[in-house]
Each structure stands twice: as C-alpha cells, then as structure tokens.
Design a protein around this motif. Structure first.
Motif, PDB file in Angstrom:
ATOM      1  N   LEU A 133      -8.124   0.505  -1.011  1.00 59.21           N
ATOM      2  CA  LEU A 133      -8.041   0.012  -2.377  1.00 59.21           C
ATOM      3  C   LEU A 133      -7.087  -1.185  -2.468  1.00 59.21           C
ATOM      4  O   LEU A 133      -7.386  -2.167  -3.144  1.00 59.21           O
ATOM      5  CB  LEU A 133      -7.566   1.140  -3.297  1.00 59.21           C
ATOM      6  CG  LEU A 133      -7.428   0.822  -4.782  1.00 59.21           C
ATOM      7  CD1 LEU A 133      -8.760   0.385  -5.364  1.00 59.21           C
ATOM      8  CD2 LEU A 133      -6.895   2.033  -5.543  1.00 59.21           C
ATOM      9  N   SER A 180       0.831  -1.202   0.000  1.00 54.74           N
ATOM     10  CA  SER A 180       0.000   0.000   0.000  1.00 54.74           C
ATOM     11  C   SER A 180       0.867   1.254   0.000  1.00 54.74           C
ATOM     12  O   SER A 180       0.751   2.109  -0.886  1.00 54.74           O
ATOM     13  CB  SER A 180      -0.924   0.004   1.219  1.00 54.74           C
ATOM     14  OG  SER A 180      -1.693   1.182   1.280  1.00 54.74           O
ATOM     15  N   ILE A 203      -7.638   6.258   1.186  1.00 58.16           N
ATOM     16  CA  ILE A 203      -8.180   5.568   0.015  1.00 58.16           C
ATOM     17  C   ILE A 203      -7.232   4.478  -0.480  1.00 58.16           C
ATOM     18  O   ILE A 203      -7.669   3.338  -0.706  1.00 58.16           O
ATOM     19  CB  ILE A 203      -8.507   6.570  -1.105  1.00 58.16           C
ATOM     20  CG1 ILE A 203      -9.625   7.517  -0.668  1.00 58.16           C
ATOM     21  CG2 ILE A 203      -8.899   5.840  -2.389  1.00 58.16           C
ATOM     22  CD1 ILE A 203      -9.917   8.627  -1.660  1.00 58.16           C
ATOM     23  N   PHE A 245      -1.447   5.916  -6.939  1.00 53.03           N
ATOM     24  CA  PHE A 245      -2.714   6.641  -6.815  1.00 53.03           C
ATOM     25  C   PHE A 245      -2.480   8.147  -6.877  1.00 53.03           C
ATOM     26  O   PHE A 245      -3.158   8.864  -7.628  1.00 53.03           O
ATOM     27  CB  PHE A 245      -3.390   6.249  -5.489  1.00 53.03           C
ATOM     28  CG  PHE A 245      -4.641   7.023  -5.184  1.00 53.03           C
ATOM     29  CD1 PHE A 245      -5.859   6.625  -5.708  1.00 53.03           C
ATOM     30  CD2 PHE A 245      -4.596   8.144  -4.367  1.00 53.03           C
ATOM     31  CE1 PHE A 245      -7.022   7.343  -5.425  1.00 53.03           C
ATOM     32  CE2 PHE A 245      -5.744   8.864  -4.075  1.00 53.03           C
ATOM     33  CZ  PHE A 245      -6.962   8.456  -4.612  1.00 53.03           C
TER      34      PHE A 245
END
Length: 303
Positions: free
Chosen positions: A204, A145, A200, A153
């Motif tokens: 995700l 992440s 987020i 992202f």
C-alpha cells in the motif's frame, strides 16, 4: 468518534508535534519500553535447545502483550487512544531525521555520515556522499511503511490493541529478527510474523508513493525491483521512491566491515546523488502522508 476519526486526529497530532524533546528527556519513550520487553524475553528464552520453539513462544508473548496493553489503555477513553497512537506514529520524526542528514551533508561529508549513522545499521565511516544520500532515502522509504502506514493500517483494523501488537512485533523484528548465529533460530518466528503483518501495508505504501510521485505508469518496474529485495516487503516503498525521484537505490554496501553485493533498485536511475535528493524524498513522504490522511478522512465519512 469512530476509529478512522481517531486515526485522523492522531496523524495530525504527530505531524504537528513529532517527538518533543522536553517530554522524552523526562519520560521513557514507549519504543524504549517495548525494546526492554523484547530484551527481557530474549535474555531468558534464547538459551539452550529448542530455540525455534522458544522463539515462537516469544512472538506469541509479544502479540499478547500488545493486545492486552492496548485493550487496557483503551479503557481510559478516546483522548488517550489518540495521544498514544500519535506517539507511536513516526511521520514528523522520520522527516526530521532525514533533514538532519541533508543538513549534515551540506556542511561536510563527516557530518553527513554521523547523521545517517543514527538511522541505518550499515557501516557509515567510509561512505561517499551518494552512499550517505542513498542510505537516508532508503531508510525514509522503508520507515514510511514501518513507522507510519503500517501502524495506521493496524489501528484502523483493530484499534489501539492492533497498533500496539504491531509495534511489539516490529520492535521484536528489529532486535532479534537477524539471520545470524544468535538469532537465526530464536528470532525466526518474530521475523516471519513481521513479514506477515507488513505484507499489505508495504505494498500500500509503494502504491501511494507511486501515485503521489507520478510514477504509477512504472508499476510493473516497481514490482520487478521490489522482488529483488532481500526483504519481502521493504522493496516496495524503496522501488516506488527510486522511480519517483528518478534515481537508483540499494546496490553494494558494507555491514560489519564486509561488502555485500545487493542488486540495484531502478538500476538505470541516477547514482551520483547528493543531499538535495533527500529533501525531495521528504516531499514525497509528506505527500504520501497527506494521501493517507485523505483516505482516512474518506473512511471516516463513509463509516
């Protein structure tokens, strides 16, 4: 090319080359430079009174530096953007570090401990084999992440300035975002900002891991376990990875010589796990990366 196309190339370049030793043995890595920037600010501002206010100023400086530097570097063209984005993504190096732990464990417990000590901050000198394995897998899930999906992202959202601002915040959190006497006040703003920018991407990442790991049907359980984590974000990829592999993560561990009783993630999963589970984790990480690449291609085609 649009931003999604640039990201697609950066993802592929990182996956192919990773962190070449011949380059970073001669030049300072951008992450090292970011760390020096955070250290410079901390040394000069984390003193005296009003440390929380100074911490807010520090967090704002980190964002401003990232945005400004990203904007300036973007002026050099799209090739430079792709190369810098690839350098700041960490898929290949993440998997390489995990495989090093698995290789170390296959040779001896001591070598496994030495390898995992390179990627975790907890005490490793008395770890059992399963503890070494869990530590590596937890680090792999969380860093998927922080080191891959979140940078990608923010690159999609705001280009190179967004990516560099994210990396400055994340680096700051890793250095001053601790709840101890030295950083509790000064690092508060950076830590909370890091929580916000990962909100987020962490969810995700957990969703993508659940999809490729075949455990999306357990999404409610993933949500339940994610909320047990001390971090508002790290629990999501960890909970998804635990169910994808059918094992338990987290649980009690030692920091600075003191045992801390953290709750188990996927408590009914296997606990006596060994090195091969790390290699299965790497497979999930590559599948998650492949899904991220596919989504990036889809975005590039649509826009």
């Amino acid at each position: 090319m649009n931003t999604a196309e640039l990201l697609m190339l950066a993802l592929l370049l990182d996956a192919l080359l990773g962190e070449p030793d011949w380059l970073w043995s001669r030049l300072p890595h951008p992450a090292v430079l970011m760390g020096k920037c955070v250290s410079w600010l901390e040394t000069r501002l984390n003193t005296g009174s009003a440390r929380r206010v100074k911490g807010v100023v520090t967090a704002a400086c980190l964002v401003a530096i990232g945005l400004t530097l990203g904007g300036l570097l973007s002026l050099f063209g799209q090739l430079v953007e792709v190369i810098i984005a690839a350098i700041l993504l960490a898929q290949r190096s993440l998997v390489d570090h995990l495989r090093a732990v698995a290789l170390g464990l296959s040779q001896s417990l001591v070598q496994g401990r030495d390898a995992v000590a390179m990627i975790v901050s907890r005490d490793t000198d008395r770890m059992t084999g399963p503890q070494v394995t869990r530590s590596a897998i937890e680090s792999g899930a969380e860093n998927m992440s922080d080191g891959v999906i979140a940078p990608a992202f923010w690159f999609l959202v705001a280009g190179l300035p967004g990516l560099l601002a994210y990396k400055m915040i994340n680096t700051g959190d890793s250095m001053i975002g601790y709840r101890n006497a030295r950083y509790a006040q000064f690092g508060w703003a950076t830590a909370r900002l890091d929580d916000l920018v990962n909100l987020i991407p962490a969810r995700l990442t957990g969703l993508m891991m659940a999809i490729v790991g075949g455990c999306l049907r357990d999404w409610r359980g993933i949500i339940r376990d994610a909320r047990k984590h001390r971090s508002p974000n790290a629990g999501w990829p960890e909970a998804a990875m635990a169910r994808a592999l059918g094992l338990s993560l987290a649980g009690p561990r030692s920091y600075d010589g003191k045992m801390r009783d953290f709750p188990w993630v996927n408590e009914t999963g296997a606990k006596g796990i060994t090195g091969p589970a790390i290699l299965r984790c790497c497979e999930i990480l590559w599948k998650t990366w492949a899904l991220a690449l596919a989504l990036t291609v889809a975005i590039a085609l649509i826009f």
